[in-house]
Enzyme design. Structure first.
Site, PDB file in Angstrom:
ATOM      1  N   HIS A  86       0.833  -1.205   0.000  1.00 35.13           N
ATOM      2  CA  HIS A  86       0.000   0.000   0.000  1.00 35.13           C
ATOM      3  C   HIS A  86       0.872   1.262   0.000  1.00 35.13           C
ATOM      4  O   HIS A  86       1.859   1.305   0.721  1.00 35.13           O
ATOM      5  CB  HIS A  86      -0.888  -0.016   1.250  1.00 35.13           C
ATOM      6  CG  HIS A  86      -1.910   1.077   1.278  1.00 35.13           C
ATOM      7  ND1 HIS A  86      -2.929   1.141   0.356  1.00 35.13           N
ATOM      8  CD2 HIS A  86      -2.060   2.149   2.099  1.00 35.13           C
ATOM      9  CE1 HIS A  86      -3.677   2.211   0.633  1.00 35.13           C
ATOM     10  NE2 HIS A  86      -3.162   2.833   1.679  1.00 35.13           N
ATOM     11  N   PRO A  87       0.548   2.275  -0.761  1.00 35.79           N
ATOM     12  CA  PRO A  87      -0.515   2.352  -1.759  1.00 35.79           C
ATOM     13  C   PRO A  87       0.057   2.078  -3.167  1.00 35.79           C
ATOM     14  O   PRO A  87       0.921   2.804  -3.633  1.00 35.79           O
ATOM     15  CB  PRO A  87      -0.989   3.797  -1.641  1.00 35.79           C
ATOM     16  CG  PRO A  87       0.200   4.559  -1.115  1.00 35.79           C
ATOM     17  CD  PRO A  87       1.161   3.587  -0.487  1.00 35.79           C
TER      18      PRO A  87
END
Length: 501
Positions: A476-477
């Site tokens: 992430h991200p």
């Protein structure tokens, strides 16, 4: 007497060179014949084949040029002060790309020399099943060989039935070697045309794509279940529509269901294209600086004299028919790469097939090339990468009741601040519905699609299942993590738009 070479490779592209170099590792006497017939426009190039000279390499670099152009627009939203207007200089880009390609040509020649592979820059032609004739500058014939590999690839097709097509049009063979900007351009379509139209628009050129039918029509490398070319159309059509919608929103014009009838040169030196619009049943014209044909490729076999030695080709495509071991209908004559029937026209498959063939011929190996689950990517402005089966092919194989399709429309974080349209960023996974839920195919549209698909390709090759993917923690991200979060099925009819971060 004893044959001159243990292996003769006709064609110095990715597959042929890989096969020749691998065979040389086994201490065999190897020769490569490679000759580039100039295009109708007179364009020619060095050793290395389509990918290096007029395919993947220059295309990806020009795609990168276009991505940098859109990054300049994004940069302002991120606080960079960039003086407007920003100009792109074709000649500077072309020079950089062409110099790099020439360095690769040189590198290939050096590698052949280092591995003691004899290289002849001549055209080869069979005179009998063990003899390939080709005149060198010294007038000598390259002749008898124990094994022969045909790896001559393909060349772009010209629609010779259209008046002015040959005289006034170019193909991808010429585009990457132009010294000056092609200006206002009309590519007439298949996959490479979408990629070219994408980067031409991206560097600021007025670009129109004329399409006879659906885009990415030939893009069924992901599934070789049947010889029929229509098995990928559900995924293909859906993915292709998203790719072209994105291109349209960024300025590429599309003329759909239009059929060119003639190309004429005007006094101004511009080219006037006349076409028939099938939907409106009207004749229309416009003028362009460059007309580029991208209507498919034909195998480069015409001078090989295949009929004389009995090498069988497919009556429809003209490609060489091979078995699982790349053997043709004649013992000791093999073929690899784009010239072979029913194989994906992809550089990495040609390289792998060429190496494995040399290992079977000279290294006591029995390993065959596995053409299943080959990943690939179309480098359009918004890239489309896929591996495994399309939705349609999966349904055809297993029946619609036994297939589950998970999908999502997602938002790349980088696009948010830049206020870029994310409507077409989409991921779809095709799975078997039975308990194990093995993943059959993955399709991804978004930035860096090739980089995203490559890693998942390993998982799918190893028989990954949907539950295993759900246990995989995303990074992430990133855009790639969206694959690990897929939970909405097409069958459910629920909105597949990702919300939240």
């Amino acid at each position: 007497g004893k044959n001159e070479y243990d292996l003769l490779v006709v064609g110095g592209g990715s597959g042929g060179l890989a096969c020749a170099k691998e065979a040389a590792q086994f201490g065999r006497k190897v020769a490569v014949l490679d000759y580039v017939e100039p295009s109708p426009r007179g364009t020619t190039w060095g050793l290395g084949g389509t990918c290096v000279n007029v395919g993947c390499i220059p295309k990806k670099l020009m795609h990168q040029a276009a991505l940098l152009g859109s990054a300049l627009k994004d940069a302002q939203h991120y606080g960079w002060n960039i003086s407007q207007p920003v100009h792109h200089t074709w000649s500077a880009m072309a020079q950089g790309v062409q110099n790099y390609v020439k360095s690769l040509n040189w590198g290939h020649r050096v590698q052949l020399q280092d591995k003691k592979v004899k290289y002849f820059n001549i055209k080869g032609s069979f005179s009998d099943p063990h003899t390939v004739r080709g005149l060198t500058k010294a007038g000598k014939e390259v002749s008898c060989c124990d094994n022969i590999v045909i790896a001559t690839g393909g060349r772009p097709k010209y629609p010779t039935h259209i008046a002015g097509a040959l005289e006034h049009g170019i193909t991808s063979d010429d585009l990457f070697w132009l010294k000056e900007s092609p200006g206002k351009t009309i590519p007439l379509l298949i996959d490479v045309s979408l990629e070219c139209a994408g980067f031409l628009t991206g560097i600021g050129l007025d670009t129109t794509v004329m399409m006879r039918s659906i885009p990415l029509r030939g893009f069924d490398q992901a599934s070789h279940i049947s010889k029929k070319k229509q098995i990928c159309f559900t995924t293909q059509q859906q993915m292709a529509s998203l790719v072209t919608e994105h291109m349209e929103s960024y300025g590429t014009k599309f003329l759909k269901r239009c059929f060119p009838t003639k190309v004429e040169k005007l006094k101004s030196n511009r080219l006037q294209v006349t076409w028939r619009n099938a939907d409106l049943n009207t004749e229309e014209t416009d003028s362009f600086d460059t007309v580029m044909w991208a209507i498919g490729r034909v195998p480069d076999t015409k001078t090989l004299n295949l009929e004389t030695v009995g090498v069988k080709t497919d009556s429809e495509t003209g490609k060489i028919i091979v078995d699982a071991s790349e053997a043709t209908s004649v013992p000791h004559i093999y073929a690899v790469g784009d010239i072979t029937e029913g194989r994906p026209e992809l550089t990495p498959t040609a390289i792998a097939a060429g190496k494995l063939l040399a290992q079977r011929l000279f290294g006591q190996s029995s390993e065959l090339m596995d053409y299943d689950n080959v990943p690939t990517t179309v480098f359009t402005p918004l890239e489309y990468g896929c591996v495994g089966l399309s939705e349609e092919a999966a349904v055809q194989c297993h029946g619609s009741d036994n297939i589950e399709v998970y999908h999502a429309y997602y938002k790349p974080l980088e696009f948010t601040v830049a206020e870029r349209d994310t409507t077409q960023c989409y991921v779809k996974m095709v799975c078997l519905r039975e308990r194990e839920q093995r993943i059959l195919g993955l399709h991804f549209i978004g930035p860096n699609a090739g980089e995203v698909i490559q890693g998942f390709a390993l998982g799918i090759k190893c028989g990954a299942t949907y539950p295993q993917l759900m246990k995989t923690v995303g990074i992430h991200p990133t855009c790639a993590e969206e694959v690990t979060k897929l939970h909405i099925t097409k069958r459910s009819g629920l909105d597949a738009t990702v919300t939240g971060c």
